[in-house]
Write a protein that holds these residues in place. Structure first.
Motif, PDB file in Angstrom:
ATOM      1  N   ASP A   1      58.888  60.469  39.722  1.00 39.15           N
ATOM      2  CA  ASP A   1      60.165  59.809  39.429  1.00 39.15           C
ATOM      3  C   ASP A   1      60.060  58.281  39.457  1.00 39.15           C
ATOM      4  N   PHE A   2      58.882  57.764  39.087  1.00 38.82           N
ATOM      5  CA  PHE A   2      58.700  56.326  38.928  1.00 38.82           C
ATOM      6  C   PHE A   2      58.783  55.567  40.250  1.00 38.82           C
ATOM      7  N   GLU A   3      58.814  56.271  41.397  1.00 40.86           N
ATOM      8  CA  GLU A   3      58.945  55.617  42.690  1.00 40.86           C
ATOM      9  C   GLU A   3      57.796  54.651  42.963  1.00 40.86           C
ATOM     10  N   GLY A   4      56.636  54.949  42.413  1.00 42.44           N
ATOM     11  CA  GLY A   4      55.485  54.092  42.650  1.00 42.44           C
ATOM     12  C   GLY A   4      55.654  52.684  42.126  1.00 42.44           C
ATOM     13  N   ALA A   5      56.608  52.478  41.211  1.00 48.42           N
ATOM     14  CA  ALA A   5      56.838  51.142  40.649  1.00 48.42           C
ATOM     15  C   ALA A   5      57.287  50.144  41.711  1.00 48.42           C
ATOM     16  N   LYS A   6      57.890  50.631  42.779  1.00 45.94           N
ATOM     17  CA  LYS A   6      58.324  49.743  43.859  1.00 45.94           C
ATOM     18  C   LYS A   6      57.145  48.985  44.471  1.00 45.94           C
ATOM     19  N   TYR A   7      55.953  49.532  44.327  1.00 46.17           N
ATOM     20  CA  TYR A   7      54.788  48.987  45.024  1.00 46.17           C
ATOM     21  C   TYR A   7      53.781  48.365  44.049  1.00 46.17           C
ATOM     22  N   VAL A   8      54.262  47.970  42.879  1.00 44.80           N
ATOM     23  CA  VAL A   8      53.392  47.321  41.896  1.00 44.80           C
ATOM     24  C   VAL A   8      53.310  45.835  42.217  1.00 44.80           C
ATOM     25  N   TRP A   9      52.189  45.434  42.818  1.00 48.89           N
ATOM     26  CA  TRP A   9      51.848  44.032  43.050  1.00 48.89           C
ATOM     27  C   TRP A   9      50.581  43.718  42.259  1.00 48.89           C
ATOM     28  N   SER A  10      50.294  42.450  42.113  1.00 54.47           N
ATOM     29  CA  SER A  10      48.993  42.033  41.589  1.00 54.47           C
ATOM     30  C   SER A  10      48.417  40.977  42.522  1.00 54.47           C
ATOM     31  N   PRO A  11      47.199  41.206  43.013  1.00 54.86           N
ATOM     32  CA  PRO A  11      46.391  42.417  42.874  1.00 54.86           C
ATOM     33  C   PRO A  11      47.106  43.625  43.483  1.00 54.86           C
ATOM     34  N   PRO A  12      46.697  44.814  43.076  1.00 55.81           N
ATOM     35  CA  PRO A  12      47.405  46.014  43.530  1.00 55.81           C
ATOM     36  C   PRO A  12      47.028  46.422  44.947  1.00 55.81           C
ATOM     37  N   LEU A  13      47.805  47.341  45.486  1.00 57.32           N
ATOM     38  CA  LEU A  13      47.418  47.975  46.740  1.00 57.32           C
ATOM     39  C   LEU A  13      46.096  48.699  46.549  1.00 57.32           C
ATOM     40  N   ARG A  14      45.306  48.759  47.612  1.00 61.93           N
ATOM     41  CA  ARG A  14      43.971  49.357  47.541  1.00 61.93           C
ATOM     42  C   ARG A  14      43.901  50.664  48.318  1.00 61.93           C
ATOM     43  N   GLU A  15      42.772  51.357  48.176  1.00 55.12           N
ATOM     44  CA  GLU A  15      42.540  52.546  48.979  1.00 55.12           C
ATOM     45  C   GLU A  15      42.547  52.152  50.457  1.00 55.12           C
ATOM     46  N   LYS A  16      42.944  53.079  51.288  1.00 56.51           N
ATOM     47  CA  LYS A  16      43.259  52.780  52.686  1.00 56.51           C
ATOM     48  C   LYS A  16      42.100  52.145  53.447  1.00 56.51           C
TER      49      LYS A  16
ATOM     50  N   VAL B   1      41.914  31.144  48.479  1.00 50.31           N
ATOM     51  CA  VAL B   1      42.105  32.367  47.699  1.00 50.31           C
ATOM     52  C   VAL B   1      43.342  33.090  48.200  1.00 50.31           C
ATOM     53  N   VAL B   2      44.337  33.235  47.332  1.00 55.81           N
ATOM     54  CA  VAL B   2      45.591  33.860  47.741  1.00 55.81           C
ATOM     55  C   VAL B   2      45.462  35.380  47.724  1.00 55.81           C
ATOM     56  N   HIS B   3      46.339  36.022  48.437  1.00 60.07           N
ATOM     57  CA  HIS B   3      46.516  37.481  48.533  1.00 60.07           C
ATOM     58  C   HIS B   3      45.224  38.292  48.375  1.00 60.07           C
ATOM     59  N   VAL B   4      44.299  38.113  49.293  1.00 61.53           N
ATOM     60  CA  VAL B   4      43.075  38.912  49.313  1.00 61.53           C
ATOM     61  C   VAL B   4      43.424  40.343  49.705  1.00 61.53           C
ATOM     62  N   THR B   5      42.943  41.315  48.911  1.00 61.26           N
ATOM     63  CA  THR B   5      43.345  42.702  49.127  1.00 61.26           C
ATOM     64  C   THR B   5      42.216  43.631  49.528  1.00 61.26           C
ATOM     65  N   CYS B   6      40.965  43.198  49.389  1.00 60.15           N
ATOM     66  CA  CYS B   6      39.877  44.175  49.442  1.00 60.15           C
ATOM     67  C   CYS B   6      38.648  43.627  50.143  1.00 60.15           C
ATOM     68  N   ALA B   7      37.769  44.550  50.522  1.00 61.50           N
ATOM     69  CA  ALA B   7      36.538  44.191  51.212  1.00 61.50           C
ATOM     70  C   ALA B   7      35.646  43.313  50.349  1.00 61.50           C
ATOM     71  N   GLU B   8      35.562  43.599  49.042  1.00 58.46           N
ATOM     72  CA  GLU B   8      34.681  42.824  48.172  1.00 58.46           C
ATOM     73  C   GLU B   8      35.054  41.343  48.161  1.00 58.46           C
ATOM     74  N   ALA B   9      36.344  41.052  48.075  1.00 60.74           N
ATOM     75  CA  ALA B   9      36.787  39.655  48.055  1.00 60.74           C
ATOM     76  C   ALA B   9      36.581  38.994  49.413  1.00 60.74           C
ATOM     77  N   ALA B  10      36.912  39.707  50.492  1.00 64.62           N
ATOM     78  CA  ALA B  10      36.725  39.149  51.833  1.00 64.62           C
ATOM     79  C   ALA B  10      35.261  38.835  52.093  1.00 64.62           C
ATOM     80  N   GLU B  11      34.367  39.684  51.593  1.00 64.86           N
ATOM     81  CA  GLU B  11      32.938  39.452  51.781  1.00 64.86           C
ATOM     82  C   GLU B  11      32.472  38.196  51.048  1.00 64.86           C
ATOM     83  N   GLN B  12      32.988  37.983  49.845  1.00 62.56           N
ATOM     84  CA  GLN B  12      32.609  36.787  49.085  1.00 62.56           C
ATOM     85  C   GLN B  12      33.043  35.514  49.818  1.00 62.56           C
ATOM     86  N   ILE B  13      34.250  35.515  50.344  1.00 65.54           N
ATOM     87  CA  ILE B  13      34.746  34.361  51.102  1.00 65.54           C
ATOM     88  C   ILE B  13      33.890  34.133  52.335  1.00 65.54           C
TER      89      ILE B  13
END
Length: 481
Positions: free
Chosen positions: A282-297, A240-252
């Protein structure tokens, strides 16, 4: 340079050992490891006192010269591999996109043309599988046996672009078991995401933060669990590529605890950046648009725990760079049109050392395993690459842990007009990098040659390799917001 190089005075670090020793390089290979090695008149001596000597990094997840969203990634194989070398990576595995009704071999040749004469370090390819028919079935054995491609990627997201259905994923898993390949999956529920995006736009939500809000972590966890269960049903192997979150890590973690061959990768951006950075004016957040996206801290703690306990096994960069001006702004008035991805390839090893080893989250040996050795084993490169042993390729990084630097667009070598980690101070830096015994970076200066990188044919996935025992699933919990 001399055909023989002696590196001495440093501390060797592999995935399992840490010890003082000298390394003799001859004809592109490690010829000898030991204390007090004596050079002859034809041997160059390189002093690594105070530094770690580690196997060259292996980045299992890059996108160079890749078309996406009406544009092409800013880094090609020349700039991307140069930046990778500055960051201590000596081998990348890039994703070759395929097209329906077109032979896999033709797409593969496209990617060979992109890399040949440009790459400064070694490289291999993963192959996207978007359909399963007689033509694909006929070509798969050739891709593995003749082309040395032993990993196939299936997208569960990007509806009407890359997304494959569950039947195609399951067939790919079945064939992977039969032929000796590893199936990679981008795990998000693309059908539901597509609906959420349409609903958000209809309600007038167009800013970058809505990219994250329409791709919630629950949908990544659901897709990860679904893919893992399909792999279990096929008695196959899944990465599983680019795991971003607790839910996915738990499934693995759960599926691994049950003995299934499921592996997980995360990336530096998900360990250090969070969703709030996307909600800027000012659209600065576009710099950090990945998929899956960044998650809550809070998800960061779960990911670090999963790395420490071994429930996630590798660190990829998912390097997919687009300029802020002229590319990211294609989505100025519609977040769904922002090209997904960011520049990471140069800072992967340093961030993992600084945030992981230096802060006591992972050990030195885990760092090497996560950034090099585990990927070499999973993707058929071991023992040629990914370790320090007599007879292996002399892919070697001299890493100085005492150097402190600040990451910035002003000093990076990626061909992109911003840094995703602008202003981050990191402890530790690669100072000299050799690929098959040849200098690519020396004393933090580029001395390599375009085209010196070689295409590496990879061995089959070893389905018989046991899953090592790990800590309980509960070890990755906690910290979610």
């Amino acid at each position: 340079m001399s055909t023989r190089t002696l590196i001495r005075g440093g501390i060797l670090v592999t995935a399992s050992d840490t010890f003082e020793a000298d390394i003799l390089i001859a004809a592109g290979k490690i010829a000898q490891i030991g204390m007090g090695l004596i050079p002859d008149d034809q041997t160059e001596v390189l002093d690594a006192t105070g530094c770690y000597i580690i196997p060259g990094g292996i980045d299992p997840h890059t996108h160079l010269d890749m078309p996406f969203g009406g544009t092409v990634t800013a880094d090609d194989f020349a700039t991307g591999t140069t930046a990778a070398a500055f960051g201590g990576t000596t081998t990348i595995i890039d994703f070759c996109l395929t097209q329906k009704s077109r032979p896999l071999s033709e797409s593969l040749q496209d990617w060979h043309r992109k890399a040949e004469g440009k790459a400064v370090i070694d490289y291999g390819f993963h192959l996207m599988i978007g359909e399963m028919n007689e033509q694909v079935l006929e070509e798969l054995p050739q891709m593995i046996e003749e082309e040395g491609i032993s990993s196939f990627k299936v997208f569960m997201a990007y509806k009407n672009q890359f997304q494959a259905d569950d039947g195609i994923l399951f067939q790919t898993l079945q064939k992977a078991k039969e032929y000796g390949a590893l199936v990679m999956v981008h795990a998000e529920n693309g059908d539901v995401i597509d609906l959420l995006v349409k609903q958000a736009l209809a309600e007038g939500h167009t800013t970058p933060i809505h990219h994250a809000l329409t791709r919630p972590s629950m949908l990544e966890g659901e897709a990860t669990g679904r893919a893992a269960r399909l792999a279990a049903l096929a008695d196959s192997q899944l990465y599983v590529v680019h795991v971003t979150c607790a839910e996915a890590a738990e499934q693995i973690a759960r599926m691994r605890e049950m003995g299934h061959r499921i592996w997980g990768e995360t990336c530096p951006q998900y360990l250090t950046l969070d969703q709030s950075i996307m909600d800027q004016p000012d659209f600065e957040g576009a710099k950090y648009v990945w998929s899956p996206p960044l998650r809550e801290k809070g998800h960061q703690e779960a990911l670090w725990n999963a790395l420490q306990s071994g429930q996630l096994q590798t660190i990829g960069s998912d390097h997919c760079s687009f300029n802020f001006k002229g590319q990211k702004d294609l989505g100025k008035d519609d977040f769904s049109k922002i090209p997904n991805g960011g520049p990471v390839i140069e800072d992967r090893l340093s961030i993992l050392y600084s945030e992981g080893v230096a802060k006591g989250r992972i050990s030195l040996n885990q760092w090497v395993d996560l950034c090099s050795t585990r990927a070499s084993k999973l993707f058929g490169l071991f023992p040629q690459k990914g370790t320090l042993a007599v007879g292996t390729d002399a892919d070697i990084v001299i890493f100085d842990p005492s150097i402190t630097r600040v990451i910035s667009v002003e000093t990076h070598h990626m061909n992109v007009d911003y840094s995703a980690f602008e202003g981050m101070q990191v402890q530790g830096c690669p100072v000299t990098v050799l690929c098959r015994g040849e200098y690519v970076i020396r004393d933090r200066q580029y001395v390599g040659n375009a085209g010196a990188g070689k295409y590496v044919k990879r061995n089959k996935y070893d389905a018989g390799a046991p899953i090592p025992p790990r800590q309980p699933v509960t070890a990755i919990h906690g910290g979610r917001n």
